[in-house]
Design a protein around this motif. Structure first.
Motif, mmCIF file in Angstrom:
data_model
loop_
_atom_site.group_PDB
_atom_site.id
_atom_site.type_symbol
_atom_site.label_atom_id
_atom_site.label_comp_id
_atom_site.label_asym_id
_atom_site.label_seq_id
_atom_site.Cartn_x
_atom_site.Cartn_y
_atom_site.Cartn_z
ATOM 1 N N PRO A 179 7.530 6.504 5.759
ATOM 2 C CA PRO A 179 7.589 7.654 4.873
ATOM 3 C C PRO A 179 8.961 7.761 4.204
ATOM 4 N N ILE A 180 8.935 8.040 2.913
ATOM 5 C CA ILE A 180 10.186 8.245 2.175
ATOM 6 C C ILE A 180 10.039 9.548 1.413
ATOM 7 N N PHE A 196 0.882 -1.174 0.000
ATOM 8 C CA PHE A 196 0.000 0.000 0.000
ATOM 9 C C PHE A 196 0.913 1.215 0.000
ATOM 10 N N ILE A 197 0.938 1.886 -1.128
ATOM 11 C CA ILE A 197 1.774 3.084 -1.243
ATOM 12 C C ILE A 197 0.867 4.288 -1.366
ATOM 13 N N VAL A 198 1.026 5.224 -0.490
ATOM 14 C CA VAL A 198 0.357 6.505 -0.660
ATOM 15 C C VAL A 198 1.418 7.479 -1.142
ATOM 16 N N ALA A 199 1.233 7.983 -2.361
ATOM 17 C CA ALA A 199 2.232 8.876 -2.959
ATOM 18 C C ALA A 199 1.668 10.286 -2.922
ATOM 19 N N ASP A 200 2.135 11.026 -1.945
ATOM 20 C CA ASP A 200 1.573 12.363 -1.727
ATOM 21 C C ASP A 200 2.390 13.417 -2.473
ATOM 22 N N VAL A 228 4.942 3.992 2.554
ATOM 23 C CA VAL A 228 4.996 2.645 1.988
ATOM 24 C C VAL A 228 4.733 1.606 3.063
ATOM 25 N N LYS A 229 3.770 0.759 2.767
ATOM 26 C CA LYS A 229 3.540 -0.385 3.665
ATOM 27 C C LYS A 229 3.632 -1.629 2.798
#
Ligand code: GAL
Length: 966
Positions: free
Chosen positions: A239-240, A197-201, A213-214
């Motif tokens: 978080p990256i 599960f990637i949240v790309a903000d 990133v999970k």
């Protein structure tokens, strides 16, 4: 019996593209159909000999493979509302496939994946029950490691057409049972990647991207994330910060190739950075307000139903992009998973909707609605988890929709809470929650223009002074019409008026036309020809007829006029030419980009001949802004004798995209200068008699035209009726208490007018015929005076005066002059708005020009025949038939022209286009007024200003004819 959920399945997870081995099980399977569950053989079918069974394709719907037949109903359940029980008459499809396991999978843990089985199934492998499924359009996975053999595997699936789940899968579409999406075996390596599960903000203030990133990895080993274009190479966790990125939006669908890998598996992803949020009741993407130019899309193919066809879907979505559509609501279930990849890549804002609708309970006043029944809670939660988990890595998804038309209730609220806890990067949508207590946008369907205006002004009822907390909260939310503009048959009308409101009020974030595609199914008639079928054509006892034929494109993806109209209404550029042609005002209606990717080309055509052309510079116009651009002198230099001088502007793509070639026209603007032609003086010495005026001859009994030159032509009759459109057959929601127009017209008798010859008078070179066209039973009628004057040996002038008499009980459909040429049409050429049809409330997609129309495009081939094909603002037209051509020019105002191989009576009486038989005539109508079409099948009827009140009319025409060219 309690409602069931899937059993034995693995937890839902993201769809991943991996290098782990896979084995497709699609292909020919053995198949056996039974008529009921109790009647289905209990014969060890899971493992027994099945060579004598039938064969079926997987994926496919068995009803479209020659086993029983499909059935269509809208919200009516096709069986008693007796939850959670399906009826006894319930087709049961037993599927069997025997296979050897690919060598590449051996030694791995193996997962068996079903992407879509309608409506419920039992899954058996090698005689062992793995579990059961619910959720027709949702992915189901089973761990088969323990039961899979190297060779001789027997996979057996028993599919029920109906189940308890049917009560919450009551979408308005065909009931199409079967394994209709792929079946796949997935090798799962040790230390493999189970879920991501990637949240790309995207931070609009800084332009920086952040990844949250999970990754769920088997045995908890570390996974690495690489994004070469961003020089990211990091442990795939938490978080990256990735520094400056190009954001993703529907207008700039920038995707970054990423890989997440462990020692044993690599998964490829395409990451799009974007932020969706709400500020001051506005819907923002990447910090900017966006306008959703949307459609509702069902999965449909005329031969395959809801079976995925990658090439066709790409063609479909490209067609949407070429018509300026930037948003899709996946009504009313998640589409095939690969469709989401295409949404990301081509650039669409998506409302991804859960596979859930309990609309049938409307027929019990929502008593026992599963949405508010604890027993169904888990089923609801299971569905939303499967929806969200599968598609959670797609940047195109900006909202999760809980479902459609499922009433209200605690289970929907529970779904919303789960979504909000799981994924705070997107908004929750559900139309049924008008109080908007558990959704993030206020969403409605088919609200009237007046109400949308009130919502825009944040003064919707009830008034603020009595507003509850929920109502006050609702007013802080952006508004969308998740369905509007019901594209059934000829229509929808008055979409432009909605768009004006959407643009006027910041709170209004656009809408989604109902719907993209007509769900006609292809069948073969007794004579071997292809027929498009709708509800009832398969003998269904409960059905909703042609309510399933309501799209902007036909089932074969041919654009209907509604799509052309919509594309112009939502065009991201608006070009308005100043009356003196000194400049244009250009509005950039994109939300994110300038107009630099477009070339603005102008052309000036005078009487059909291009006399000048050029380009203007529209560089540097920022999104949501306007600019004035001067035009060169050559756009307006005086041309003395011009009858029509058309200056047209086109905004064209400079370079090809993946969905359109370079030069594709995104938007148009124009200015037209016309001179009304003056009547030529009659040639000296021409005379008139009761039977002849120049080239025209008349019947002495009724004074009607018989021939014009060699052309056999009858008329003109006074016509005020049209073959009812689908919209004419429904009462608009704004006047639900009144009968639909088709009935009002019938009641007023305007569909059966009767004419009476009054007199024929000759005065010098003119013949004046007077008639009265009356309605049966009533006193109402129209008196007409038709004065014929010979202008030359070929040209005849016709001056018409029409006067209504009596007290009319209904508006008219139109006011026109109807001619019948006793010869079939070949096509027509005209100057006016075109090239396609236009009605007063759906005339945005046409422009002035000299158009040539082939026979096949004179009218629109609606599946259920109805009025279509009217060309507006025509000044001159030549209608070609086998027996010669008829040319009509106006000496006064322009007219609307309809040319058809079918009479209105035939159109009105024929239920399927495949049954239309051309009778060898050409029906020509010259209309002085024509009613709008509205969207009464769902939504408001024809707006008052587009109706044709009984009225007098006058027009002067010149008619001439020429022999047919071979
Ligand atoms: C809406 C519904 C759609 C469709 C439409 C009529 O109420 O959500 O699924 O039935 O009406 O065509």
């Amino acid at each position: 019996m309690l409602p069931q959920i899937s059993t034995g399945t693995l937890s839902s997870r993201a769809r991943l593209t991996s290098n782990a081995p896979e084995q497709q099980l699609d292909g020919k399977w053995h198949f056996r159909l039974s008529r009921s569950l109790r009647g289905a053989p209990d014969d060890q079918w899971q493992t027994a000999e099945c060579e004598n069974w039938d064969e079926i394709d997987v994926p496919a719907h068995w009803n479209l493979q020659g086993f029983e037949s499909p059935a269509y109903s809208n919200h009516q359940m096709p069986f008693p509302l007796d939850p959670p029980y399906p009826p006894d008459a319930n087709q049961i499809g037993d599927y069997r496939v025997d296979f050897d396991t690919d060598a590449a999978l051996q030694g791995h843990r193996v997962v068996l994946r079903f992407d879509g089985i309608e409506s419920a199934a039992e899954i058996w492998l090698n005689g062992e029950l793995l579990g059961t499924t619910r959720g027709s359009r949702l992915t189901q996975e089973f761990d088969v490691t323990a039961s899979l053999r190297e060779s001789g595997n027997q996979l057996a699936v028993r599919v029920m057409q109906f189940s308890d789940a049917s009560y919450i899968e009551d979408q308005d579409m065909w009931w199409l049972p079967g394994i209709f999406r792929s079946v796949t075996l997935l090798g799962r390596p040790d230390g493999g990647i189970e879920d991501i599960f990637i949240v790309a903000d995207y931070d609009p203030a800084t332009g920086a991207g952040t990844l949250d990133v999970k990754v769920a990895v088997q045995n908890d080993v570390d996974a690495r994330l690489t994004i070469p274009a961003l020089t990211v190479d990091a442990v795939a966790k938490g978080p990256i910060e990735v520094g400056l990125v190009e954001p993703w939006s529907a207008e700039t669908p920038t995707l970054y190739d990423a890989e997440i890998s462990t020692a044993s598996e690599t998964v490829q992803l395409r990451v799009g950075f974007r932020r969706v949020h709400i500020e001051e009741a506005q819907l923002l993407v990447n910090g900017r307000p966006v306008m959703l130019r949307g459609v509702n899309r069902h999965e449909h193919h005329p031969d395959k139903g809801r079976v995925f066809d990658p090439e066709r879907v790409r063609a479909e979505l490209s067609l949407m992009k070429r018509h300026n559509i930037n948003a899709v609501r996946t009504s009313h279930y998640p589409p095939h998973p690969e469709v989401l990849d295409l949404f990301d890549e081509l650039g669409f804002y998506i409302i991804d909707e859960c596979d859930l609708e309990s609309h049938g309970f409307e027929h019990s006043e929502w008593r026992r609605n599963p949405s508010n029944d604890d027993a169904w809670r888990e089923a609801y939660l299971d569905r939303i988890r499967r929806t969200v988990n599968r598609d959670k890595n797609h940047p195109s998804v900006i909202m999760w929709s809980l479902g459609n038309e499922a009433g209200t209730g605690a289970n929907l609220e529970a779904m919303s809470s789960w979504v909000k806890a799981f994924d705070s990067s997107r908004l929750v949508h559900y139309e049924g929650d008008w109080s908007s207590t558990y959704v993030d946008v206020y969403s409605r369907m088919y609200a009237s223009h007046a109400e949308v205006g009130e919502i825009g002004r944040e003064v919707e009822q009830p008034a603020p002074i009595t507003a509850t907390a929920a109502e006050m909260h609702r007013r802080t939310l952006p508004f969308i019409q998740c369905e509007f503009g019901h594209a059934m048959g000829n229509g929808p009308g008055a979409v432009a008026e909605y768009w004006d409101l959407f643009e006027q009020y910041p709170r209004l974030a656009g809408g989604f036309i109902w719907e993209w595609i007509e769900h006609g199914l292809a069948t073969t008639g007794a004579d071997g020809t292809r027929r498009i079928a709708y509800g009832g054509d398969f003998g269904e006892t409960v059905h909703d007829s042609n309510f399933v034929i309501d799209g902007l494109v036909s089932a074969d993806l041919e654009p209907r006029p509604g799509l052309i109209d919509y594309a112009a209404i939502i065009a991201p550029v608006r070009i308005v030419v100043a009356a003196d042609r000194s400049h244009i005002d250009v509005a950039n209606r994109y939300d994110m980009v300038s107009l630099d990717h477009l070339e603005l080309v102008w052309r000036r055509v005078v009487d059909g001949v291009e006399i000048a052309a050029g380009t203007v510079d529209a560089a540097g116009i920022s999104p949501r802004s306007r600019t004035r651009i001067p035009l060169p002198e050559s756009t307006r230099s005086v041309v003395e004798t011009a009858l029509a001088d058309v200056l047209s502007l086109e905004a064209r793509l400079r370079v090809a995209t993946s969905w359109a070639p370079a030069g594709h026209v995104v938007s148009r603007g124009e200015d037209v200068r016309e001179t009304v032609i003056t009547a030529p003086e009659p040639t000296a010495g021409l005379t008139a008699s009761a039977s002849h005026v120049g080239a025209a001859s008349f019947g002495v009994v009724d004074g009607a035209l018989v021939t014009l030159g060699a052309l056999p032509i009858a008329g003109p009759a006074v016509g005020i009726w049209r073959a009812p459109t689908d919209n004419d057959r429904y009462p608009g929601w704004d006047e639900a208490e009144k009968p639909p127009f088709a009935d009002r017209w019938h009641d007023a008798g305007i569909d059966r007018t009767v004419s009476r010859f009054i007199s024929a008078e000759i005065e010098s070179a003119s013949l004046t015929v007077r008639t009265r066209t009356g309605t049966p039973i009533r006193e109402t009628g129209i008196e007409g005076a038709f004065t014929w004057t010979a202008l030359s040996s070929t040209d005849v002038r016709l001056d018409v005066t029409l006067e209504p008499r009596g007290k009319w009980t209904s508006d008219w459909a139109r006011l026109g002059l109807d001619f019948v040429i006793a010869s079939p049409p070949r096509g027509m050429d005209y100057f006016g708005l075109g090239p396609g049809q236009a009605y007063p409330d759906s005339a945005s997609g046409v422009s002035h020009g000299w158009w040539n129309v082939e026979r096949a495009h004179l009218t629109v081939d609606h599946v259920r025949p109805q009025e279509s094909g009217s060309r507006r603002e025509v000044r001159e037209a030549t209608v070609q038939t086998d027996a010669g051509s008829l040319t009509v020019r106006t000496l006064s105002q322009p007219f609307a022209l309809t040319v058809s191989p079918h009479s209105r009576k035939t159109l009105a009486e024929t239920t399927h286009n495949a049954d239309l038989v051309a009778d060898g005539n050409t029906y020509v109508s010259i209309d002085l007024a024509q009613s709008g079409v509205g969207t009464a099948t769902c939504g408001p009827g024809i707006l008052q200003r587009y109706r044709v009140a009984p009225q007098p009319g006058r027009i002067s025409l010149v008619l001439s004819t020429a022999p047919a060219t071979v």
